[in-house]
Every structure is written in structure tokens, then in C-alpha cells.
Scaffold this active site. Structure first.
Site, short mmCIF file in Angstrom:
data_model
loop_
_atom_site.label_atom_id
_atom_site.label_comp_id
_atom_site.label_asym_id
_atom_site.label_seq_id
_atom_site.Cartn_x
_atom_site.Cartn_y
_atom_site.Cartn_z
N CYS A 145 0.86 -1.19 0.00
CA CYS A 145 0.00 0.00 0.00
C CYS A 145 0.89 1.23 0.00
O CYS A 145 1.74 1.39 0.88
CB CYS A 145 -0.91 -0.02 1.23
SG CYS A 145 -1.74 1.54 1.54
N CYS A 204 -3.29 7.63 -1.71
CA CYS A 204 -4.58 7.76 -2.40
C CYS A 204 -5.69 8.30 -1.49
O CYS A 204 -6.63 8.93 -1.98
CB CYS A 204 -5.03 6.41 -2.94
SG CYS A 204 -3.70 5.30 -3.37
N THR A 214 -4.10 4.79 7.41
CA THR A 214 -3.07 4.42 6.45
C THR A 214 -2.18 5.60 6.13
O THR A 214 -2.65 6.65 5.71
CB THR A 214 -3.75 3.91 5.16
OG1 THR A 214 -4.44 2.70 5.45
CG2 THR A 214 -2.74 3.65 4.07
N GLU A 268 -0.21 1.55 9.29
CA GLU A 268 -1.45 2.11 9.83
C GLU A 268 -1.22 2.54 11.27
O GLU A 268 -0.36 1.97 11.96
CB GLU A 268 -2.60 1.09 9.80
CG GLU A 268 -3.36 1.05 8.48
CD GLU A 268 -2.65 0.28 7.40
OE1 GLU A 268 -1.84 -0.61 7.74
OE2 GLU A 268 -2.86 0.57 6.21
N HIS A 286 -12.68 5.72 -2.96
CA HIS A 286 -11.66 4.79 -2.45
C HIS A 286 -11.96 3.35 -2.88
O HIS A 286 -11.06 2.53 -3.02
CB HIS A 286 -11.51 4.91 -0.93
CG HIS A 286 -10.12 4.57 -0.48
ND1 HIS A 286 -9.01 5.18 -1.01
CD2 HIS A 286 -9.64 3.66 0.41
CE1 HIS A 286 -7.92 4.66 -0.47
NE2 HIS A 286 -8.27 3.73 0.39
N TYR A 320 -9.30 0.75 -5.20
CA TYR A 320 -8.91 -0.65 -4.99
C TYR A 320 -8.90 -1.45 -6.29
O TYR A 320 -8.25 -2.49 -6.37
CB TYR A 320 -9.83 -1.32 -3.96
CG TYR A 320 -9.45 -1.02 -2.53
CD1 TYR A 320 -8.98 0.24 -2.17
CD2 TYR A 320 -9.55 -1.99 -1.54
CE1 TYR A 320 -8.64 0.52 -0.86
CE2 TYR A 320 -9.20 -1.72 -0.23
CZ TYR A 320 -8.74 -0.46 0.10
OH TYR A 320 -8.39 -0.19 1.40
N CYS A 361 -4.95 -0.32 -7.17
CA CYS A 361 -3.79 -0.67 -6.32
C CYS A 361 -3.70 -2.17 -6.06
O CYS A 361 -2.63 -2.76 -6.16
CB CYS A 361 -3.83 0.11 -5.00
SG CYS A 361 -5.03 -0.47 -3.78
N GLU A 370 -6.83 -5.62 4.33
CA GLU A 370 -7.28 -4.32 3.83
C GLU A 370 -8.23 -4.49 2.65
O GLU A 370 -9.14 -3.69 2.46
CB GLU A 370 -6.08 -3.46 3.43
CG GLU A 370 -6.49 -2.02 3.16
CD GLU A 370 -5.33 -1.13 2.83
OE1 GLU A 370 -4.54 -1.48 1.94
OE2 GLU A 370 -5.21 -0.06 3.45
#
Ligand code: SF4
Ligand code: FE
Length: 482
Positions: free
Chosen positions: A100, A104, A191, A257, A292, A296, A299, A447
Site C-alpha cells: 500500500c 490515495c 493508512t 497504519e 476509495h 482498490y 492498487c 485491507e
């Protein structure tokens, strides 16, 4: 300085006075800490790639506010092509970091706030859009990394924010002053906050009239007085302290995180983007989550590309790459991964302009995208483990491989095909271990389940957007039912 170099970025984070705690200790130099540094390297990649001419189209954009060339992570999307490019950029970053890369959440928060502040102002004659635009320009021009903080601790899930026995379970305004507000509460699972210059705070759920103090959104520097960050543990995190680059699997990159506490933090008036207009809390949540969930589809696909490649290498090093069963498993992994990408691209291509002029993804398709992400990476990991074999969890350490007494045995008995060194075979297995069970599994597995909202959150949105009524009408028309 619209575009920072990677090195300038690292130094800019070093200059922050962040309050970071891990293992019960204050971390004085997070930038140099072996557990934390890989996560900083992942964000750094968003700066390094923006300097590389071959990625210029994906990594940079022309600001719709100033006309300047900026990093796409700071961009307000103004076309469906912008939305598509965002997803492609995220896939690229996933491929380059296998983790990650954190940046973003800020980009998704900007785009949700740009349209929501505009619509709030239209109804209430507030000044949030101008406040936000000023912040957006500063972000673009300084090339900041910004954390988007949404998830409150939430306490008793059956109770609304104002009804919680502990009023701080949702972040809220505790004092209103002529020059701003004071807020208290916490945001969980943040994050990349330790690698960010600023943090945007947003409410976490739709709210009712009694939740006025909780319907608040703003931005503050991450080293503002009263902010504390407590690092979350990741599986196998302390392996990074052992000094073996090989045993870590992905020694250069990672995610991070933290639980972030806002202990009476002051927010000046011009950094406030929502303050009591409860009906717009839901809009902000829905749009941020939508963006978001689109993310996904980029990413996780990029990280999936690395995992599929690692599984194919493991098969090659075992001498089974031509076995039809192995080939079929790799095909299945590609099929699942590209299905996620297709969803990310589809919700982008079907995006529409909002009244403010920026583009919003198709919310139904973005939620379908994320719902698939709660499932497919698990199946991709299962197939990778299947192909890798049990050695990915039983292989001895690098120190044993290098030991003068047992090293030759490890080297001899753990070799696969003769042309590949035992070391390289073990390296690829460690990488698969890292993504399926180790530190990167936070980003690729759990995640995928809970990031950008747990599966049920998408199902609620799919129910709301799925328009079953229209589908019934279609069926009635075909069946000649009046
Ligand atoms: Fe970006 Fe993906 Fe990490 Fe979210 S989970 S911050 S979209 S890399
Ligand atoms: Fe995430």
C-alpha cells in the site's frame, strides 16, 4: 515547487515534529526506523515516478484550479479520462511497491470534499468551498501527501455518535471560538498518516440532527499540537529488525497504519470544510468511500500482478511451469485480477460531473468493484500458496543458508531446478509469504476486506443503487404484466 523529488519528500517528512509511538516508546526518528522506513519508501515512489518522463502522463496532471503541472495524487478529476488515469496510476504503483503506497486516501478525500463543500455552500451560504480550494491549491503547490481520516473508533455500534456513553468515540467539536474550533476524538486504521504532511478529517457515517457536533470536516498539519499516532502491529513486523533483507521478502517497501488521537486540536476557521450541516455528512462519506472503492480496482490489481509473477517464478524454479494444472491456476489468477481492474476502469469510464464540475465515479460500479476486492485477492493468495508449496512457511532463515556448517545442506536440499540457485528460490517464496501472511498481507488481504469499508457497507450501497424497481418493470414488460 509543484513537484517534489523523492529525496525532497523524505527530507520534508523528516522536518515534521510528529508524535509517533510504537512498542510503548516515542519514536524520535521515524524516517530512519527499520520497521517504518519501508512504508515511507512506498510513498516516495509516488514522487520518484512523477519525475520519470516515461510515466509523465499517468503520474502528473494539469491542475484544473491553477493550470500548473502537478502530481496526479493532488489532482481534482475533471474528466472520465482523469478517473481512468487515476486507476492506471494506482496499478503502476502497486506493481512497483507490492504494498500500500498510502497517498490515495488524500486524493480521494480532496475529490469528495471538492463537490460536497460546493453543494453545502449552495444550500447554507457557507464558505467551505473557498476554504477547501485554498487548501487544495496549497496541497498541489507544495506537493503534499495528505492522509484522509474517516474511521472513528465507533464504540457501541448500536448507538448514534451523540448517544455514546463516551462522547469521544466519534470525533467531535468540543469548543467553538471566534477564530476556529477545538476537536477531540480519534481515527482508527490511519493508512500512511506518519508519512503525510497534512490530515483531512471527515465524519464516518451519515448523521442525524442530534449529531451536529460530530458532522465536522477539516484539515490540519499532521504535527499539529494534540495529535498522537500509535503504530499498528503487522504480522512479522519485527523481522525487519533482524537485519536479513532476504527473510523479509519485500525489504524495500511496505504500508503502515496507526491509531490517531486528536486530543483537543485547534482548527482555524479557514481550514473547516463542514461544521454542523449534518445532512452533508452522508454525502461526504458516500463519495469518499466511492472514490476509495474505485482506487482498490487499481492498487490491489498492481500488487496482484506481483503476486502472480511470484507464483509463476516459484513454479518455474520447481520445474513445474509446463504442468497444465499450474498453467490453469495462473490463468485463474490473471482472470480474477483483471476482473478487478475491469471494475476499476468501468466505474471510472461511467463517471459523471458533479455540480462543482469535478467528476464522480459511478457509485454502483465502484461498490461492485470493492465487493469483488473483498473476495478475489483471497482466492489469488490461495492459488499462490497452492503453487508455492509448503516451503514458503517452513524454509530456514538466511542465517542458516549462510552458516558454514548447515548452509551447504540448506543449499543442497532446498534446490529446485538446477539452473536456479537455492537462494533465488527462497527469495521468491519469502516474497509470496510476505504478501500472503507477512507485513504486506495487511494491504493485500485484510485491507482488501475492510479498507474503504467492510463488505456489508458495499452491499448497502449496492442495494440502494441497484434499482430493483426498474428491473421489475423490465420483466413485467417482457411478460406482458400490467
Ligand atoms: Fe492507495 Fe490502495 Fe493503499 Fe488505499 S489501500 S491508500 S487505494 S494503495
Ligand atoms: Fe486503503
Amino acid at each position: 515547487m509543484a513537484l517534489m523529488t523523492g529525496e525532497q519528500y523524505i527530507e520534508s517528512i523528516r522536518r515534521l515534529n510528529l508524535q509517533i509511538y510504537m512498542f510503548g516508546e516515542k519514536i524520535e526518528s521515524p524516517v530512519d526506523h527499520p520497521i517504518l522506513r519501508p512504508s515511507l519508501n512506498s510513498v516516495r515512489m509516488t514522487y520518484d515516478l512523477a519525475q520519470d518522463p516515461q510515466y509523465e502522463d499517468l503520474m502528473t496532471a494539469t491542475s484544473a484550479i491553477t493550470g500548473n503541472k502537478i502530481n496526479r495524487f493532488c489532482h481534482i478529476h475533471h474528466s472520465t479520462q482523469d478517473l481512468v488515469n487515476k486507476v492506471k496510476m494506482q496499478r503502476l504503483l502497486g506493481q512497483k511497491t507490492a504494498s500500500c503506497f498510502q497517498r490515495c486516501v488524500g486524493m480521494d478525500a480532496f475529490n469528495a470534499l471538492y463537490s460536497t463543500t460546493f453543494e453545502t455552500d449552495r444550500q447554507y451560504k457557507t464558505n467551505y468551498f473557498e476554504n477547501f480550494k485554498k487548501f487544495a491549491i496549497a496541497t498541489e503547490e507544495n506537493d503534499w501527501t495528505v492522509d484522509g481520516a474517516m474511521t472513528d473508533p465507533k464504540g457501541d455500534r448500536s448507538l448514534a455518535p451523540h448517544a455514546q456513553p463516551d462522547a469521544d468515540m466519534y470525533l467531535h467539536v468540543v469548543e467553538r471560538r471566534p477564530d476556529g474550533i477545538v476537536v477531540r476524538g480519534a481515527k482508527a486504521h490511519q493508512t500512511g498518516i506518519i508519512n503525510s504532511h497534512e490530515v483531512i478529517v471527515m465524519p464516518t457515517i451519515a448523521m442525524g440532527p442530534d449529531d451536529k457536533d460530530y458532522a465536522v470536516s477539516f484539515a490540519v498539519p499532521t504535527d499539529a499540537e494534540g495529535i498522537f499516532m500509535i503504530i499498528g502491529r503487522q504480522s512479522c513486523d519485527t523481522r525487519k529488525l533482524e537485519g536479513s533483507e532476504m527473510d523479509v521478502g519485500n525489504s524495500e517497501f511496505g504500508g503502515v497504519e496507526a491509531l490517531v488521537v486528536f486530543d483537543n486540536v485547534f482548527v482555524p476557521n479557514d481550514r473547516i470544510f463542514l461544521n454542523g450541516e449534518v445532512e452533508f455528512a452522508g454525502m461526504l462519506v458516500e463519495r469518499f468511500a466511492g472514490y476509495h472503492r474505485q482506487s482498490y480496482g487499481g492498487c490491489k490489481v498492481g500488487v496482484g500482478d506481483v503476486l502472480i509473477g511470484a507464483a509463476a517464478l516459484a513454479a518455474e524454479y520447481n520445474g513445474v511451469e509446463r504442468a497444465s494444472a499450474v498453467k490453469d491456476k495462473l490463468i485463474e489468477m490473471v482472470h480474477l485480477n483483471e476482473t478487478l481492474f475491469a471494475c476499476g476502469i468501468a466505474c471510472s469510464a461511467e463517471g459523471k460531473p458533479t455540480p462543482s464540475g469535478n467528476y464522480l465515479i459511478d457509485l454502483l460500479l465502484a461498490n461492485v468493484c470493492k465487493q469483488n476486492v473483498t473476495r478475489f485477492p483471497y482466492e489469488i493468495v490461495r492459488l499462490a500458496e497452492d503453487i508455492a508449496g509448503g516451503l514458503m512457511v517452513t524454509a530456514p532463515s538466511e542465517k542458516d543458508l549462510r552458516d558454514p556448517v548447515v548452509g551447504p545442506y540448506v543449499d543442497k536440499y532446498l534446490r529446485g531446478v538446477n539452473a536456479v540457485s537455492t537462494e533465488n528460490r527462497l527469495r521468491v517464496l519469502r516474497l509470496i509469504e510476505n504478501m500472503s501472511l507477512g507485513t504486506a498481507a495487511v494491504g493485500y488481504r485484510t485491507e482488501s476486506m475492510h479498507g474503504a469499508g467492510s463488505p456489508q457497507a458495499q452491499r448497502i450501497m449496492i442495494a440502494r443503487q441497484g434499482n430493483i424497481g426498474a428491473k421489475k418493470k423490465l420483466a413485467k414488460a417482457i411478460a406482458h404484466i400490467d
